[in-house]
Design an enzyme around this catalytic site. Structure first.
Site, short mmCIF file in Angstrom:
data_model
loop_
_atom_site.label_atom_id
_atom_site.label_comp_id
_atom_site.label_asym_id
_atom_site.label_seq_id
_atom_site.Cartn_x
_atom_site.Cartn_y
_atom_site.Cartn_z
N CYS A 86 0.84 -1.20 0.00
CA CYS A 86 0.00 0.00 0.00
C CYS A 86 0.88 1.26 0.00
CB CYS A 86 -0.95 -0.04 1.20
SG CYS A 86 -2.34 1.10 1.04
N HIS A 231 -3.53 -5.65 1.11
CA HIS A 231 -2.83 -5.86 2.38
C HIS A 231 -2.75 -7.34 2.74
CE1 HIS A 231 -2.55 -1.67 3.91
NE2 HIS A 231 -3.58 -1.47 3.10
N GLU A 233 -1.08 -8.56 5.15
CA GLU A 233 -1.05 -8.72 6.61
C GLU A 233 -2.45 -8.65 7.21
OE1 GLU A 233 -0.55 -5.97 5.06
OE2 GLU A 233 -1.19 -4.25 6.27
#
Lengths: 259, 794
Positions: A86, A231, A233
């Site tokens: 990002c 993302h 994560e």
């Protein structure tokens, strides 16, 4: 494996990356303050998401001037694995480690939601645990994720063009990560992920931000630097609705382990 | 700014100390050093809405005429916004104690509730209505900033934001401007600070056309041993100004918030602060780092009334005084007077009292994050706020005069004259719809009910990776607590139309719905924070609404054992067209955990079934309706939307039945019995079931309902059965094999429960009146808001 997560003022996904790497994947991971001038022996670098410097001026434009970015650039040129997520992707673009720029999403709104990604390459150190054409479900959360690039560069990104030999050999000399582009990597495009629908089709409706050629993530010619808007994560545990993001971190671990 | 129950009085006397006699006051006493005429001073006092009586009180307290700076300080501290003058006597009646309550309401910047395992949650809700009415983006953004600071001031890391918004009709272009601006303001600020916005509610009604409501709630997590306090202690310790610099923005914001919105309110736009979320993010990190170092004694954010409020409240809590020199305050504008510096509401600023010997290390932390940290004064022993400018005294006020001698009004109350007429709703005059499916679709598309993904997808609701139930998927937001086998639930609820039609019942209904929503995801309701949005308190009818609403909230909170930990009162929500509906918004938190996790003697806690979401999951599951349906159409969305009436009495709440229902839901969820749970609120049973069918856009699923099996009062009208909003009802689904134990258990716990149908198919079938493809319901629900906003979905 020791991961270094770079923290700029305004980064806000650094703790989330740390949590996935340490608590979920049981790796060694540290946060590296942006004023740091070396990487403290880290074997891979993550540039996390967030709003470094408040996105003021232009996303990533000020962060790229942080002292740590010299070390990151040198590390990348040396073949080290660098993952930009990002805002981290935006910083990689500003730094010139990856080509292109980010424009505002076509809706001119921030968008936070799950999207589908098609894995375009499985021969990178970020996707070696994926299957070609596999569809990953990852969330996006950004204002400026509309990947934009001039026509000529786009062609070079997409082209079946051999990897620049000087860069490849430079990378292969790298001792930090030991990642070497495989023979298969030569002649493939730099596009690693594209936005797609649930069936893997590239449609306008499935492209959330207007990115050219539905590009969601791309790597450098040598393949050791990856930037992506979604993302991983945030999607590395079943409790969060998807574990697909885990594959990206596990691929990195695998390529470092077998280096 | 903390609401209510000021229990901090007489601290000096309690400690057996006596303040020294007042020091002789030097003259001249103006801000600039030049003399200011009495007439000028009184004009400034009037601009702060200080009455003649209050002026005399100030002169009595000081024993002399006030200075210009002092007039400003009294003006903002005694403003309705800061002093809670009109509301205090009622707020004292709210239940505030409980075994999990860690700080008394109003004592600190936010409420604090024990979660067990050494963890506590700080939470609070606040309004930013007036600023958002004239400058929606900046107004809403700074509302987020203010509530975040209230939370991390407690030493808690902010983990979630919620909000509650009210707007006028969407066919008004100004409403669309306000809504898109407010949402973008919340998004720009919250997203940048890395705190997820995980839930909330939005409703639309003509009464909010010129006076929208923007209430923001924040939750933060703190280890019990690391809770920070807002008291200035240790005579001689430095008083540190940290964060952004001070400008003229937000000058007089507290006074602005204590007036009605008028045609000239646009001129008050300079009273709206401009936020810098990047500075806030850095301030969060630096402050938490400073607190972790153990060198901070006390801290408070500079919110409403800025430097004034923090320099008054911190010594008041600590039983001390404070002396500052405004010349030391970092400025972003030149030529600011002490009056302006003291009253500025520039954002992203905090006041810290730190240990003298650790001053440099604290300054270093803030420098690392690129923030100011300047010693502007010190803690004193004399219970006074002393303000200097380059060493020259410009204000000296006993802190008790500001914090404890605030005005208390016993305002006249009167039941609104038109209320009895409004409560009348002869049903025979309401023709029932012919096209029931069409009416259902109309309700699903009404902006108050329609899907809000246009809004919540602009909020980063996933950062911090704890949002285990995404917005729009359940009756409450659910966050996991990493490393602990439990989840935190939160919701905001309120219904202005109910409160207009019966403020006491409306107050009860707001608490009941919030508790029910929290219970629907499987959480035990723990405590509330409230944001009380009302019109002008000087109007006896408004004051009556306030008194009645608080009475209802208090009753419900007592019944559910959910204390009020703090909150906010927002009066003067009026425009030339009149007052808004009385709109108390309840922010409720709850905890999901295994029943025995607090006494894990065996070491093997039963695995919890996990949070429950609202969407139907699988064909063949049984649909069970909990609660009783009555002929209650008053105040409903259906009567408002279809019949254009704001009339009738709102549904009655049976608090005992409601509590039994909530307890049973929590137990059933813990056992993993519930595949879905969704309460019946706006739009009643039909809307609740339709929403359970379309909650997951990628897995739409139908249902067949036998209306004859719904437990209802005799001879109920079909519209009341389908769209009535009787309280205490929840639609749950469960695997067919669970039905028997589930019904038995419900009966044992005195919860009315009946199987009313089955999940499956591609249509929603309700008796012989509705038969509609779920795709059509989905379209109505998902397009309702975006089509009226005239934007395209992405």
């Amino acid at each position: 494996m020791k991961f270094g997560i770079i923290v700029f003022p305004g980064s806000n996904c650094d703790q989330d990356c740390l949590y996935v790497l340490r608590d979920v994947l049981k790796q060694s991971a540290v946060r590296l303050w942006h004023q740091s001038t070396d990487l403290h022996g880290c074997e891979a670098v993550v540039l996390p998401g967030g709003f470094s410097y408040g996105d003021y001026l232009r996303t990533g434009a000020i962060a790229r001037l942080s002292p740590v970015m010299d070390a990151v650039s040198a590390f990348a040129k040396d073949g080290g694995l660098v993952l930009g997520i990002c805002n981290g992707f935006q910083i990689l673009l500003e730094t010139g480690l990856l080509p292109g720029v980010m424009s505002r999403n076509t809706s001119l709104r921030f968008i936070c939601r799950f999207v589908n990604l098609r894995v375009e390459r499985t021969d990178t150190p970020f996707t070696n645990r994926c299957v070609e054409g596999q569809i990953l479900r990852l969330p996006i959360a950004h204002n400026e994720g509309n990947y934009t690039v001039d026509e000529q560069t786009l062609k070079s990104i997409q082209a079946n063009r051999p990897v620049d030999s000087s860069q490849a050999s430079e990378a292969s000399r790298g001792t930090r990560s030991g990642f070497r582009p495989t023979g298969k990597a030569r002649g493939t495009s730099q596009v690693v992920f594209r936005y797609c629908d649930a069936q893997g089709q590239l449609t306008d409706a499935a492209n959330p931000n207007g990115s050219i050629d539905a590009i969601a993530g791309l790597c450098n010619p040598a393949g050791n630097v990856l930037g992506l808007m979604p993302h991983p994560e945030r999607s590395a545990e079943p409790a969060l609705g998807s574990s697909d993001g885990r594959l990206i971190f596990e691929s990195m671990i695998q390529s470092l382990t077998h280096a | 700014m903390s609401q209510q129950i000021r229990v901090r009085g007489n601290q000096s006397r309690a400690r057996g100390e006596h303040p020294p006699p007042p020091t002789p006051y030097p003259a001249p006493l103006s801000a600039s050093g030049a003399s200011v005429s009495l007439e000028q001073l009184k004009r400034v006092a009037r601009s702060h809405n200080l009455t003649g009586e209050q002026w005399n009180h100030v002169v009595r307290l000081l024993g002399r005429q006030p200075t210009l700076t002092e007039v400003g300080i009294f003006g903002v501290m005694w403003s309705e916004h800061c002093s809670y003058g009109s509301s205090k006597i009622y707020l004292r009646t709210l239940p505030t104690s409980g075994k999990r309550v860690l700080v008394p309401a109003g004592k600190e910047n936010a409420g604090l509730i024990d979660l067990g395992d050494g963890l506590a949650v700080a939470f609070k809700i606040e309004s930013h209505n007036h600023p958002s009415a004239v400058e929606p983006h900046a107004g809403a953004a700074t509302g987020v900033g203010g509530i975040l600071r209230d939370i991390f001031t407690m030493g808690a890391r902010p983990i979630a934001l919620l909000n509650s918004l009210r707007f006028g009709p969407l066919d008004d272009p100004r409403t669309r401007f306000l809504l898109t601006g407010v949402v973008r303001g919340i998004a720009d600020y919250g997203n940048c600070t890395g705190v997820p916005t995980v839930g909330g509610e939005i409703a639309f009604d003509d009464c909010y056309r010129e006076n929208p409501l923007v209430n923001v709630m924040c939750l933060g997590l703190v280890e019990r041993g690391r809770i920070a306090h807002g008291a200035a202690k240790g005579v001689g310790n430095p008083v540190l100004y940290v964060g952004s610099s001070t400008g003229r923005d937000g000058l007089g914001g507290a006074s602005f918030a204590s007036r009605e919105i008028t045609d000239s309110s646009e001129a008050d736009r300079p009273a709206v602060q401009i936020g810098d979320p990047f500075a806030e993010k850095c301030l969060i990190e630096a402050t938490l780092e400073a607190l972790a170092s153990g060198a901070v004694i006390g801290l408070q954010d500079m919110g409403a009334a800025g430097l004034t409020c923090s320099t008054c409240e911190m010594p008041a809590r600590g039983g001390t005084g404070i002396e500052i020199d405004v010349a030391q305050v970092p400025r972003r504008e030149s030529g600011m007077t002490p009056y302006e510096v003291m009253l500025s509401e520039s954002q992203e600023r905090m006041l810290l009292v730190v240990k003298r010997q650790r001053l440099e290390s604290i300054k270093q932390i803030f420098a690392t994050w690129g923030l100011h940290a300047v010693e502007i004064g010190r803690v004193t022993a004399d219970h006074r706020l002393r303000v200097k400018d380059h060493g020259q005294l410009v204000a000296e006020i006993p802190v008790r005069a500001l914090a404890d001698e605030t005005p208390v009004y016993r305002r006249p109350v009167q039941r609104p004259a038109d209320l009895t007429a409004a409560q009348r709703l002869p049903l025979h005059a309401l023709p029932q719809p012919r096209d029931w499916a069409g009416t259902l679709k109309q309700l699903l598309a009404s902006p108050t009910i329609a899907n809000k993904s246009f809004v919540y997808e602009q909020y980063d609701h996933m950062v911090q990776t704890s949002t285990v139930v995404l917005p729009g998927r359940a009756d409450a937001a659910v966050l996991r607590l990493k490393g602990a086998n439990k989840w935190l639930a939160a919701t905001t609820d309120g219904n202005g139309r109910y409160c207009y039609l019966d403020p006491c019942e409306g107050g009860k209904l707001a608490v009941a719905e919030a508790a029910r929503n929290v219970a629907c995801v499987g959480a035990v309701p723990l405590a509330i924070t409230d944001c009380l949005n009302f019109g002008n308190p000087e109007d006896p009818q408004i004051m009556w609404q306030f008194k009645e609403c608080v009475r209802g909230i208090a009753q419900a909170c007592r019944a559910f054992g959910t204390p009020v930990t703090g909150g906010n009162v927002s009066f003067y929500n009026e425009s030339p067209r009149g007052a808004i509906d009385p709109t108390p918004v309840i922010g409720m938190i709850g905890l999901i955990q295994t029943a025995d996790s607090r006494q894990q003697t065996s070491g093997q806690a039963e695995q919890h079934g996990g949070p429950v979401t609202m969407g139907f999951k699988g064909a063949g599951d049984a649909i069970v309706l909990l609660g009783t349906t009555r002929q209650e159409l008053g105040g409903s969305e259906y009567v408002s939307l279809v019949h254009g009436r704001r009339a009738g009495k709102p549904p009655r709440v049976d608090l005992a039945a409601e509590r039994a229902l909530q307890r049973w839901l929590v137990a059933a969820a813990a056992r993993g019995w519930l595949r879905s749970a969704h309460d019946c609120s706006d739009g009643g049973l039909a809307v609740a079931i339709a929403e359970s069918c379309v909650a997951d856009a990628e897995h739409l699923i139908g249902a067949t309902i036998q209306l004859s099996r719904v437990r209802a009062t005799p001879r109920i009208r079909t519209d009341a059965l389908l769209f009535g909003e009787s309280a205490g009802r929840v639609v749950v689904s469960c695997a067919a094999s669970i039905v028997d134990p589930l019904l038995t258990s419900a009966r044992q716990h005195h919860v009315p429960a009946t199987i009313i149908g089955q999940v499956g198919g591609e249509r929603l079938i309700m008796g012989n009146v509705i038969q509609v493809p779920v795709g059509e319901l989905n379209d109505s629900w998902r397009q309702g808001l975006v089509s009226r906003l005239r934007v395209t979905a992405t």
